[in-house]
Design an enzyme around this catalytic site. Structure first.
Site, PDB file in Angstrom:
ATOM      1  N   ARG A   1      15.478  83.681  71.062  1.00 14.10           N
ATOM      2  CA  ARG A   1      15.983  82.453  71.690  1.00 14.10           C
ATOM      3  C   ARG A   1      15.499  81.208  70.969  1.00 14.10           C
ATOM      4  O   ARG A   1      16.216  80.208  70.919  1.00 14.10           O
ATOM      5  CB  ARG A   1      15.571  82.414  73.161  1.00 14.10           C
ATOM      6  CG  ARG A   1      16.400  83.393  73.963  1.00 14.10           C
ATOM      7  CD  ARG A   1      16.222  83.226  75.434  1.00 14.10           C
ATOM      8  NE  ARG A   1      17.294  83.910  76.132  1.00 14.10           N
ATOM      9  CZ  ARG A   1      17.177  84.471  77.330  1.00 14.10           C
ATOM     10  NH1 ARG A   1      16.031  84.430  77.977  1.00 14.10           N
ATOM     11  NH2 ARG A   1      18.206  85.066  77.884  1.00 14.10           N
TER      12      ARG A   1
ATOM     13  N   LYS B   1      28.741  97.292  88.441  1.00 14.21           N
ATOM     14  CA  LYS B   1      29.549  97.037  89.648  1.00 14.21           C
ATOM     15  C   LYS B   1      30.894  96.381  89.374  1.00 14.21           C
ATOM     16  O   LYS B   1      30.980  95.437  88.599  1.00 14.21           O
ATOM     17  CB  LYS B   1      28.764  96.119  90.586  1.00 14.21           C
ATOM     18  CG  LYS B   1      27.558  96.769  91.203  1.00 14.21           C
ATOM     19  CD  LYS B   1      26.943  95.774  92.143  1.00 14.21           C
ATOM     20  CE  LYS B   1      25.650  96.263  92.751  1.00 14.21           C
ATOM     21  NZ  LYS B   1      24.928  95.114  93.313  1.00 14.21           N
TER      22      LYS B   1
ATOM     23  N   GLY C   1      24.201  90.455  79.071  1.00 10.58           N
ATOM     24  CA  GLY C   1      22.850  90.713  78.577  1.00 10.58           C
ATOM     25  C   GLY C   1      22.622  92.160  78.172  1.00 10.58           C
ATOM     26  O   GLY C   1      22.048  92.437  77.112  1.00 10.58           O
TER      27      GLY C   1
ATOM     28  N   GLY D   1      24.446  85.708  82.574  1.00 11.12           N
ATOM     29  CA  GLY D   1      25.184  85.257  83.752  1.00 11.12           C
ATOM     30  C   GLY D   1      26.148  84.129  83.428  1.00 11.12           C
ATOM     31  O   GLY D   1      27.261  84.066  83.964  1.00 11.12           O
TER      32      GLY D   1
HETATM   33  P1  ADP Z   1      25.958  93.296  81.221  1.00  7.75           P
HETATM   34  O1  ADP Z   1      24.555  92.800  81.382  1.00  7.75           O
HETATM   35  O2  ADP Z   1      26.271  93.676  79.800  1.00  7.75           O
HETATM   36  O3  ADP Z   1      26.962  92.365  81.820  1.00  7.75           O
HETATM   37  P2  ADP Z   1      25.762  94.869  83.620  1.00  7.75           P
HETATM   38  O4  ADP Z   1      24.522  94.145  83.987  1.00  7.75           O
HETATM   39  O5  ADP Z   1      26.977  94.628  84.401  1.00  7.75           O
HETATM   40  O6  ADP Z   1      26.070  94.666  82.061  1.00  7.75           O
HETATM   41  O7  ADP Z   1      25.488  96.436  83.705  1.00  7.75           O
HETATM   42  C1  ADP Z   1      24.483  97.062  82.983  1.00  7.75           C
HETATM   43  C2  ADP Z   1      23.856  98.160  83.767  1.00  7.75           C
HETATM   44  O8  ADP Z   1      24.833  99.085  84.218  1.00  7.75           O
HETATM   45  C3  ADP Z   1      22.883  98.966  82.936  1.00  7.75           C
HETATM   46  O9  ADP Z   1      21.594  98.798  83.471  1.00  7.75           O
HETATM   47  C4  ADP Z   1      23.368 100.396  83.063  1.00  7.75           C
HETATM   48  O10 ADP Z   1      22.322 101.331  83.232  1.00  7.75           O
HETATM   49  C5  ADP Z   1      24.230 100.349  84.288  1.00  7.75           C
HETATM   50  N1  ADP Z   1      25.212 101.433  84.291  1.00  7.75           N
HETATM   51  C6  ADP Z   1      26.177 101.677  83.401  1.00  7.75           C
HETATM   52  N2  ADP Z   1      26.817 102.806  83.691  1.00  7.75           N
HETATM   53  C7  ADP Z   1      26.261 103.307  84.823  1.00  7.75           C
HETATM   54  C8  ADP Z   1      26.466 104.470  85.624  1.00  7.75           C
HETATM   55  N3  ADP Z   1      27.413 105.344  85.298  1.00  7.75           N
HETATM   56  N4  ADP Z   1      25.689 104.641  86.700  1.00  7.75           N
HETATM   57  C9  ADP Z   1      24.734 103.749  87.015  1.00  7.75           C
HETATM   58  N5  ADP Z   1      24.474 102.643  86.303  1.00  7.75           N
HETATM   59  C10 ADP Z   1      25.224 102.416  85.212  1.00  7.75           C
HETATM   60 MG    MG Z   2      23.161  92.835  83.084  1.00  7.48          MG
END
Ligand code: ADP
Ligand code: MG
Length: 418
Positions: A40, A206, A375, A398
């Protein structure tokens, strides 16, 4: 870009109040606090160097951690000043406060090209409340306002929003730094009229986190690929069994609506046809956050559309990875947000790594523009050592999500128009 950037400014002799994102990970080693990742800080250097070149007097503000309005010594920015000085190759002054006489006195002594870092702005509760009187106090040392902290731009705090208002009211300019400019270019302008095919890859935990992004991108994308746990909510919506997978049963309605919209608009919408599954087993151990640790045993590939009752989907399967790869390598624009599986466990990282490699191949061999937001997606790409082989990785977790949803970020909205 519609907003003023530091390229449009001449700050010679002026005091530039520069908001940066120095929320770096710290660790205590042998009684000293050390910075474990200085990405960063590194990322702000082009902006700092450009402003120093212009002859500005730089006053940097940032937050670190969540001190909740207390002077929490473990969240001091002092170690950051030392590291910044090393990386910049010039002295960086530090004041152990972000407002008040000491700050004003030190700021008054700055010469052209000097750099001063102020203490953690979240030592004051007024920061997160965007308290107008506090913003006035911050603005005392500001002739010009520059924001290079994209990762904090989705929050209307005093240092990201309120202070800019004060500067603007006085007739001062408020501009984006070079890092902020890049974020707005890639997450904004480049996706406005993307070269086609435009392939969007969405994953993560989610549906509820990403539904607004899905909805908006359904209006732009040619293909949407869904992985991660959110895929199971789509499966559930289609009447398939998901076993013990992470799902949001109350979100099947929005999932169905997205599928319907895709059909209407002729968007190819792919959901995994096979999965890696494992058997969750409760242990009596707790993790660092005090939550019970669930082991995931006997990983195997499940080629059935349904997931057995006592198993959990943890990654996309090899056939899905192949189908996703075929869609990705032909793309001219790619946006990726969210890993395909629980990539933190290397047994369940293959799907995410396969998608990462396909994105890299499209970029390197097909001339695609690849943009990565989120992230954990960035973490996954860096873990696979592929971070420097894509076009752009966002620094704002975010903030990038909210920006992709089409929201106007308060820290961007407040900047002066061109
Ligand atoms: P980003 O930070 O890239 O936007 P998210 O925070 O939405 O991504 O999601 C990342 C998380 O989703 C990771 O910690 C990962 O372990 C979890 N994840 C991905 N696939 C699954 C799954 N099949 N079951 C449970 N958790 C999952
Ligand atoms: Mg995340």
């Amino acid at each position: 870009m519609a907003k003023l950037t530091i390229r449009d400014l001449n700050v010679r002799g002026k005091r530039v109040f520069l908001r940066v994102d120095y929320n770096v990970p710290l660790e205590e080693k042998d009684g000293h606090i050390v910075i474990t990742d200085d990405t960063r800080i590194k990322e702000t250097l082009p902006t700092l160097k450009a402003l120093i070149e212009q002859g500005g007097k730089l006053i940097l503000t940032a937050h670190l951690g969540r001190p909740k309005g207390q002077r929490e010594p473990s969240m001091s920015l002092r170690p950051v000043a030392a590291r910044l000085a090393e990386m910049l190759g010039r002295p960086v002054a530090f004041v152990d406060d972000c407002i008040g006489e000491k700050v004003e006195k030190t700021a008054g002594l700055l010469k052209e090209g000097d750099v001063l870092l102020l203490e953690n702005v979240r030592y004051y509760n007024e920061e997160e409340k965007n308290d107008p009187a506090f913003a006035e106090k911050l603005a005392k040392v500001a002739d010009v306002y520059v924001n290079d902290a994209f990762g904090a731009a989705h929050r209307a705090h005093a240092s990201t929003e309120g202070v800019a208002r004060v500067v603007a009211k006085r007739g001062g300019k408020c501009a984006a730094g070079l890092l902020m400019e890049r974020e707005l270019k890639f997450l904004g302008d480049e996706l406005e009229n993307p070269a086609r095919p435009f392939v969007v890859i969405l994953g993560g935990a989610k549906v509820s986190d990403k539904i607004k992004v899905i909805d908006r991108l359904l209006e732009k994308a040619d293909t949407i690929l869904i992985g991660g746990a959110m895929a199971y909510t789509f499966k559930l919506a289609q009447g398939l069994k998901v076993g013990k997978s992470l799902v949001e049963p109350d979100k099947t309605g929005v999932a169905l609506a997205a599928l319907e919209k895709a059909k209407q608009r002729g968007v190819q919408f792919l959901i995994p046809t096979d999965n890696i599954v494992a058997t969750p087993v409760a242990t009596d151990k707790l993790n660092k956050k005090g939550k019970p640790i669930i082991d995931l045993n006997n990983p195997r590939t499940n080629t059935d559309q349904n997931i057995p009752d006592n198993e959990e989907g943890v990654d996309i399967g090899p056939a899905t990875a192949e189908a996703f790869r075929n869609a990705i390598v032909g793309a001219k624009t790619i946006l990726w947000n969210g890993p395909m599986g629980i990539f933190e466990d290397k047994r369940f990282a293959a799907g995410t790594n396969a998608v990462a490699q396909a994105v890299v191949d499209a970029t390197q061999k097909n001339g695609a523009k690849s943009i990565i937001g989120g992230g954990d997606s960035v973490k996954a790409l860096n873990k696979a050592k592929l971070g420097d082989k894509v076009t752009f990785m966002s620094t704002g977790g975010g903030a990038s999500l909210e920006f992709l949803e089409g929201a106007e970020l308060p820290g961007v909205a407040v900047l002066s128009d061109k």
